[in-house]
Design an enzyme around this catalytic site. Structure first.
Site, mmCIF file in Angstrom:
data_model
loop_
_atom_site.group_PDB
_atom_site.id
_atom_site.type_symbol
_atom_site.label_atom_id
_atom_site.label_comp_id
_atom_site.label_asym_id
_atom_site.label_seq_id
_atom_site.Cartn_x
_atom_site.Cartn_y
_atom_site.Cartn_z
ATOM 1 N N PHE A 204 39.271 6.850 -11.215
ATOM 2 C CA PHE A 204 38.533 7.609 -10.349
ATOM 3 C C PHE A 204 39.390 8.419 -9.475
ATOM 4 O O PHE A 204 39.052 9.597 -8.868
ATOM 5 C CB PHE A 204 37.241 6.946 -9.592
ATOM 6 C CG PHE A 204 37.823 6.473 -8.422
ATOM 7 C CD1 PHE A 204 38.015 7.021 -7.146
ATOM 8 C CD2 PHE A 204 37.789 4.955 -8.416
ATOM 9 C CE1 PHE A 204 38.158 6.368 -5.958
ATOM 10 C CE2 PHE A 204 38.327 4.275 -7.257
ATOM 11 C CZ PHE A 204 38.558 5.126 -6.064
ATOM 12 N N LYS A 228 38.914 9.311 -21.764
ATOM 13 C CA LYS A 228 37.775 8.953 -21.055
ATOM 14 C C LYS A 228 37.916 9.034 -19.733
ATOM 15 O O LYS A 228 38.462 8.070 -19.176
ATOM 16 C CB LYS A 228 37.600 7.458 -21.579
ATOM 17 C CG LYS A 228 36.177 6.911 -22.029
ATOM 18 C CD LYS A 228 35.393 6.710 -20.596
ATOM 19 C CE LYS A 228 35.756 5.521 -19.726
ATOM 20 N NZ LYS A 228 35.389 5.608 -18.169
ATOM 21 N N GLU A 231 33.601 7.273 -14.939
ATOM 22 C CA GLU A 231 32.315 7.784 -14.641
ATOM 23 C C GLU A 231 31.887 8.341 -13.041
ATOM 24 O O GLU A 231 31.185 9.080 -12.967
ATOM 25 C CB GLU A 231 31.271 6.941 -15.104
ATOM 26 C CG GLU A 231 31.257 5.428 -14.259
ATOM 27 C CD GLU A 231 32.394 4.549 -14.896
ATOM 28 O OE1 GLU A 231 33.643 4.849 -15.064
ATOM 29 O OE2 GLU A 231 32.153 3.222 -14.779
ATOM 30 N N SER A 281 41.957 -0.542 -12.482
ATOM 31 C CA SER A 281 42.360 -1.877 -11.772
ATOM 32 C C SER A 281 43.114 -2.944 -12.586
ATOM 33 O O SER A 281 43.000 -2.726 -13.825
ATOM 34 C CB SER A 281 41.119 -2.348 -11.217
ATOM 35 O OG SER A 281 40.155 -2.545 -12.344
ATOM 36 N N CYS A 336 47.169 4.207 -5.795
ATOM 37 C CA CYS A 336 47.844 3.128 -6.179
ATOM 38 C C CYS A 336 49.458 2.989 -5.460
ATOM 39 O O CYS A 336 50.071 1.764 -5.562
ATOM 40 C CB CYS A 336 48.077 3.047 -7.968
ATOM 41 S SG CYS A 336 49.164 4.416 -8.391
ATOM 42 N N GLU A 430 43.973 -6.014 -3.239
ATOM 43 C CA GLU A 430 44.075 -4.569 -3.220
ATOM 44 C C GLU A 430 42.899 -4.200 -2.388
ATOM 45 O O GLU A 430 41.496 -4.349 -2.815
ATOM 46 C CB GLU A 430 44.140 -3.929 -4.540
ATOM 47 C CG GLU A 430 44.064 -2.389 -4.581
ATOM 48 C CD GLU A 430 44.474 -1.785 -5.764
ATOM 49 O OE1 GLU A 430 43.744 -2.341 -6.749
ATOM 50 O OE2 GLU A 430 45.139 -0.733 -5.975
HETATM 51 P P1 NAD Z 1 38.793 0.570 -12.768
HETATM 52 O O1 NAD Z 1 39.558 -0.347 -13.336
HETATM 53 O O2 NAD Z 1 37.285 0.396 -12.313
HETATM 54 O O3 NAD Z 1 38.299 1.944 -13.910
HETATM 55 C C1 NAD Z 1 39.430 2.469 -14.511
HETATM 56 C C2 NAD Z 1 38.769 2.881 -15.905
HETATM 57 O O4 NAD Z 1 38.209 1.927 -16.618
HETATM 58 C C3 NAD Z 1 37.405 3.834 -15.997
HETATM 59 O O5 NAD Z 1 37.751 4.794 -16.743
HETATM 60 C C4 NAD Z 1 36.210 3.040 -15.975
HETATM 61 O O6 NAD Z 1 35.348 3.574 -16.526
HETATM 62 C C5 NAD Z 1 36.635 1.900 -17.041
HETATM 63 N N1 NAD Z 1 36.071 0.381 -16.483
HETATM 64 C C6 NAD Z 1 35.506 0.060 -15.646
HETATM 65 N N2 NAD Z 1 35.088 -1.145 -15.801
HETATM 66 C C7 NAD Z 1 35.477 -1.513 -16.929
HETATM 67 C C8 NAD Z 1 35.348 -2.736 -17.708
HETATM 68 N N3 NAD Z 1 34.734 -4.025 -17.095
HETATM 69 N N4 NAD Z 1 35.567 -2.730 -18.971
HETATM 70 C C9 NAD Z 1 36.402 -1.610 -19.507
HETATM 71 N N5 NAD Z 1 36.541 -0.356 -18.746
HETATM 72 C C10 NAD Z 1 36.023 -0.650 -17.762
HETATM 73 O O7 NAD Z 1 39.523 1.356 -11.643
HETATM 74 P P2 NAD Z 1 38.960 2.724 -10.650
HETATM 75 O O8 NAD Z 1 37.942 1.822 -9.538
HETATM 76 O O9 NAD Z 1 38.498 3.640 -11.421
HETATM 77 O O10 NAD Z 1 40.318 3.192 -9.976
HETATM 78 C C11 NAD Z 1 41.186 2.396 -9.082
HETATM 79 C C12 NAD Z 1 41.997 1.515 -9.626
HETATM 80 O O11 NAD Z 1 43.009 2.153 -10.277
HETATM 81 C C13 NAD Z 1 42.872 0.756 -8.410
HETATM 82 O O12 NAD Z 1 42.986 -0.583 -8.701
HETATM 83 C C14 NAD Z 1 44.256 1.509 -8.517
HETATM 84 O O13 NAD Z 1 45.398 0.751 -7.994
HETATM 85 C C15 NAD Z 1 44.230 1.699 -9.923
HETATM 86 N N6 NAD Z 1 45.324 2.569 -10.328
HETATM 87 C C16 NAD Z 1 46.320 2.525 -10.566
HETATM 88 C C17 NAD Z 1 47.358 3.301 -10.790
HETATM 89 C C18 NAD Z 1 48.748 3.001 -11.278
HETATM 90 O O14 NAD Z 1 49.871 4.219 -11.596
HETATM 91 N N7 NAD Z 1 49.337 1.739 -11.656
HETATM 92 C C19 NAD Z 1 47.037 4.883 -10.761
HETATM 93 C C20 NAD Z 1 46.047 5.108 -10.315
HETATM 94 C C21 NAD Z 1 45.165 4.237 -9.906
#
Ligand code: NAD
Length: 539
Positions: A204, A228, A231, A281, A336, A430
């Protein structure tokens, strides 16, 4: 059973999951408001469940499949404007059939797209770049609305999307093959060919920038993609699809499927998808990496982070304090690459005081946006309270922040805690909010030990005026991206972005030159035309 706000669209399902089925060309959102109510995720639609819900100004977002908008019949989740707490749209939580429809569309587009010379494919990206520039203010406003970022941060995100597109425009010059006469009359030629149908799963926190880490490079290298989006921020993805289409991208080369876990799992399982990038994450990154590779796909999954900034007593106070404060509070700490732990080495009280002053100058609702959701706000505030109860000193308290006129917004003010110990949860996990935990270290080696203990390895930085100290840290920090007097050490193109440890699973970086390896395979062709060369060991 966990409860979340879900609604169901009343419009009949479109039969787009059958090959060749016709699709209507309509706007990316349904015009008529749908009904919504709070029902368990597994509950099927029933009239009694259709309690009235406030209309969402953006309506229901649609998938973009094969060059047309498609309205799937799927449970809907509310999309909130984090700055106000108001529902602004509804997003379908798609599943296997929708992912399959997108894969079929991408497979139909692939033969013609990959057959084009890269010099022709790149023309779309040149035009797309101009369209991003043309629409920068409107795209900025959309991110401000759906994500909550302040306008300067949202605009910077679009500027970064432009830079990423510019890098993709350079692919004809850098993604070249090789040719060599390997023995008399025998030539070996290596060329890069696309992987095929690929998917990009986004978080997000950057509704436009993170999708642009993958879209331009993947498609210019000849792949067809399914995005994808998160959401939480599904609206910008529709604009990306519209602009790519306006730039002349053929139907089916770029597709958008909305949803959450079910859509992601369908992507991991679909035999037609050859490669997946994931950003999000760590917990989900691991699951996607495991499931995708178990299905024999190429996967690069970037996870969460816990970034340590080492501040030495000789650090330049003004630059250090403004850098540290900007790193921890920029994008409301939802990066991140955000500073999360400041390791203050030795006598650094004066710098700590200036960091607090700089963080205090960050004003919620003006120079600081909200966090993504009410749940995120509560989670972040819990970390602070727990650390305080464990003995940390709250130097600046952003809990219970309310912005006048935006009382429903999910705001957390900039927060600084001192005398955090490495064992506290706030120092290990985090937090993803505008919170800085200061841990005091007696020596540089002790600071490096604390940094190395973290399983994450995205970024680390050192603030010092001594080159030898900077080098010492750069050689020892256990992070893929290291900053010297830089609080957010993002490598810009052509360098690649990617961390180590629990911050990235898979081989290579997601952007820059490294991404060429991920989005292509090499074909090695050995040729002999010179008959006079005779026979050698290969023939
Ligand atoms: P998230 O893991 O909750 O969601 C990421 C994606 O996975 C979304 O598209 C979501 O719909 C999907 N998703 C969520 N739960 C899922 C599940 N149980 N099974 C399968 N798919 C699922 O992450 P977020 O809250 O959207 O974003 C924040 C996180 O992203 C933080 O941890 C941040 O550090 C990380 N991030 C990392 C980088 C990097 O380069 N390492 C860059 C940006 C963000």
């Amino acid at each position: 059973m966990p409860w979340r706000s879900v609604s169901f669209e009343i419009a009949p399902r479109m039969a787009y999951d059958a090959p060749g089925a016709s699709r209507e060309r309509v706007a990316p959102f349904t015009a008529t408001p749908t009904t919504a109510t709070r029902i368990p995720m597994s509950t099927t639609l029933s009239p009694s469940a259709r309690a009235a819900a406030p209309p969402a100004p953006h309506g229901t977002v649609r998938n973009y499949i094969g060059g047309a908008w498609a309205a799937p019949q799927a449970p809907l989740a509310d999309v909130y404007a984090p700055a106000t707490g108001a529902v602004i749209a509804r997003v379908p939580l798609c599943g296997t059939a929708d992912v399959d429809a997108a894969v079929q569309a991408a497979e139909r587009a692939l033969p013609a797209w990959r057959a084009l010379p890269i010099k022709e494919r790149v023309q779309v990206l040149f035009r797309y770049r101009s369209l991003l520039e043309r629409d920068i203010e409107a795209l900025t406003a959309l991110i401000v609305e759906e994500h909550g970022k302040i306008p300067a941060e949202a605009r910077a995100e679009i500027q970064k999307a432009i830079e990423l597109t510019e890098f993709a425009c350079s692919m004809p010059q850098i993604a070249t093959g090789e040719v060599l006469e390997v023995s008399k009359g025998v030539e070996c030629r290596i060329e890069r060919v696309p992987v095929g149908v690929v998917a990009s799963i986004a978080p997000f926190n950057f509704p436009s920038m993170v999708p642009h880490w993958t879209i331009p490079n993947a498609i210019v290298l000849g792949n067809c993609m399914i995005l994808k989006p998160s959401e939480h921020v599904p609206i910008s993805a529709g604009r990306i699809a519209e602009l790519l289409t306006e730039a002349g991208l053929p139907a089916g080369v770029f597709n958008v499927v909305h949803g959450g876990r079910e859509a992601v799992e369908a992507i991991c399982d679909h035999p037609g998808i050859a490669a997946i990038t994931f950003v999000g994450s760590t917990r989900v990154a691991q699951a996607v990496y495991r499931r995708g590779t178990a299905n024999l796909k190429r996967v690069l999954a970037l996870g969460g982070a816990k970034n340590h900034l080492i501040v030495m007593p000789d650090a330049e106070p003004e630059m250090t304090s403004s850098n540290v404060a900007a790193s921890m509070s920029g994008c409301s700490g939802q990066r991140c690459m955000a500073a999360s732990v400041m390791l203050a080495v030795g006598p650094t009280d004066a710098i700590v005081a200036r960091v607090v002053d700089a963080a205090r100058a960050v004003v919620a609702g003006e120079s600081l946006g909200p966090v993504i959701s009410r749940e995120a706000k509560e989670r972040i505030e819990r970390y602070v309270t727990e650390a305080e109860e464990a003995g940390a000193t709250v130097l600046l308290d952003g809990r219970n922040t309310v912005v006048p006129g935006k009382e429903g917004g999910f705001y957390v003010g900039a927060t600084v805690l001192d005398h955090v110990t490495p064992e506290m949860r706030i120092a290990e996990e985090e937090v993803f909010g505008p919170v800085l935990a200061i841990v005091r270290a007696k020596s540089l080696d002790q600071a490096l030990e604390i940094e190395a203990r973290s399983p994450f390895g995205n970024a680390a930085a050192v603030f010092t005026e001594r080159g030898a100290t900077a080098r010492y840290v750069a050689e020892r920090a256990t992070a893929g991206m290291v900053g010297v007097n830089v609080g957010v050490p993002v490598p810009r193109e052509p360098f690649g972005f990617g961390g180590w440890g629990d911050s990235a699973f898979g081989v290579g970086d997601i952007t820059g030159r490294g991404s060429i390896e991920f989005w292509t395979r090499t074909r090695k062709t050995t040729t002999k035309w010179n008959r006079e060369a005779g026979t050698n060991w290969m023939s």
